[in-house]
Structures are given as C-alpha cells and as structure tokens.
Design an enzyme around this catalytic site. Sequence first.
Site: not given
Length: 329
Positions: A69, A73, A75, A77, A79, A162, A247
Amino acid sequence: MKLIKMTMVVLTIIIIFEFLIVANSQSQLKVGFYNQVCPNAESVVTNIVRDAAKSDHRIPPGLLRLHFHDCFVEGCDGSILIDNGNTSEKGAFGHQGLIGFDIIEDAKAKLESLCPGVVSCADIVTMAARDAVAFSHGPVYQVETGRKDGLVSNINLANRMPGVRDSIQLLKQKFIEKGLNAKDLVILSAAHTIGSTACFFMEERLYNFASRGGPDPSINPRLLPELTSTCPKNGDVGVRLPMDHGSEDTFDIQILKNIRSGFAVLQSDATLMDDVTTRGIVDSYFGVLAPLTGPSFEADFVTSMVRMGRIGVKTGSNGNIRRLCKSFN
C-alpha cells in the site's frame, strides 16, 4: 503534419526523461546500503518483526500489505505512515484495515538510538515486509535499500490503489502505471497467501455480484456455503476470514491453486482467471513438467517484490530521513 511530428518529439523527450529519472532513482538503491553507516540496521528490524510476529500472527501479513500500500501511491517512500489528520494518505478507503504502524515506529526508535538520522522509514517498511515473508515460511531474500522518506502524504493521491472489486483490465492498467506487468500482478496478488480480509469486502461478491442480486458464479459451489456462513447477509462486516482458503498463516503456492479451482476468496484474485494472459501465468505453475522445468513461485515472488520496491523511490532533495515515521520533520 509538422504539428504531429512535433508532438511525437515532445512525447519521446518526456518518455526518455521519465526513464532517466527512474533509472537514476533505482541506481541509488543497493543491497547492503547501511552496511558501513549503520551495520546493525537490518538485524534490528528483523528482531523487532520476529518478536511481534511471535505474539500476533496478524503481524506478518499486515507488514506485507503495508509495503504494498505504501509503494502503490506515491512510491515506496513511507508516505503511508504519516498521521496528519483527515488528509493523511493512510485514511483512504483502500487502506482500511492496515496494521503494523507501531512495529515500524518501534524499529525506527531503536535505529534512531543507534544511528540517528540514517535509516529511512521507507526502508524499514521494505525490510519489515521481507522479514514478514520469511517468518511465514516463505523465501528468505535480500532487499535493496537506500530510499529516502517522502515529503507528501495526501488522501487524494490514493485514488488509484488496486481494489478488490476492480476488473482484470483495470488491475492490469494500474500495475502498468507503476511500471509493473501482468506477471507482477499475478505474483503480488499471491501475497494473499497469508492474512485475512473482512466481510465488508465480500458483501458485493456474495450477495450482489455485478448488480445482479446474487453471488459471483465463479465461486466454487463447495466454497460458497462456507463464505456465506462466515459472512451472512446483513451480518457483522467486521468478521474476518482467511484470504487463502486452508492456508492462512503459511506462505505457499496454495493461493494459486485456490484461484485456479474457484476457491479464491477475494474477487480481485478470482478475476485473474478472466484474462488469457494472467490465467496463463497462473497455469504455468501447474503444468505436467512444472516441477522440473516450470517457473519457481518463490523465486518469481522475490523478483516481483524487488521490482515493486523500486517504485517511486525518493532520492536527493525529493526526500529526507524522518525522525519519527508518523510525522514530517
């Protein structure tokens, strides 16, 4: 005609410029970036993740999801870690249920006491995700480090995450936008081999799929009663169920077997079988000769994780090293 040629030249220059930026940012990353400046950085993260995973089985999948996640967004980084009120990226709809923030802060605090201002929060998230996979019986691998922390965190920038209800065409497009391909989509979706989801994300698939007032017809008839029993209509949407049927706590290829046989829990996983390319990639791991000459799921997972870890890397004046992961300096 001249206008068309000029437009093509401008587009070519833009593409080359973006490629150079990406290539330059990737060149800053390397395995063992902290070996000289903070030799114990990676072991500190590993130990903290290990202790947390022992006390709570939700931590490994939580840290793996946190990395995904973060990268998708602005990259990779850090954030996603910022807590600046209602405008925080972490408050976006697609980020609901994320956990592991405290683990990252614990690691950061320890590293600040050892090597002040050296190890980025973005790198801690990346290393923690690697350890989460290892502590779930997945592959042990090395990650590139050397990222800086981003200077922006805004909820409005998270609208291209996504989603579980996305079509396969939209999922492929969102991955392409991040420099990833169809194989990365399949492999990174298979990260759902560990962890759980909430009934909140199952309601439409079970009771109003494609606005038709019934379940997704791709759900195996043997799985459907189990899903509706766990997530009854108008029931508690906070109840959780494993994303990898049978699993939940072990990193393995069972997730792809489930997807092939209609036992995918999430709609976004099931839709991998709706496209000839992604279906072919899933099937490639189960051919007659797959054990001998086929692709390695674990090796491919490592490759895709490393590729994802290069998205939007911040270097130079585009980032810094935060003192606290949840706030800007």
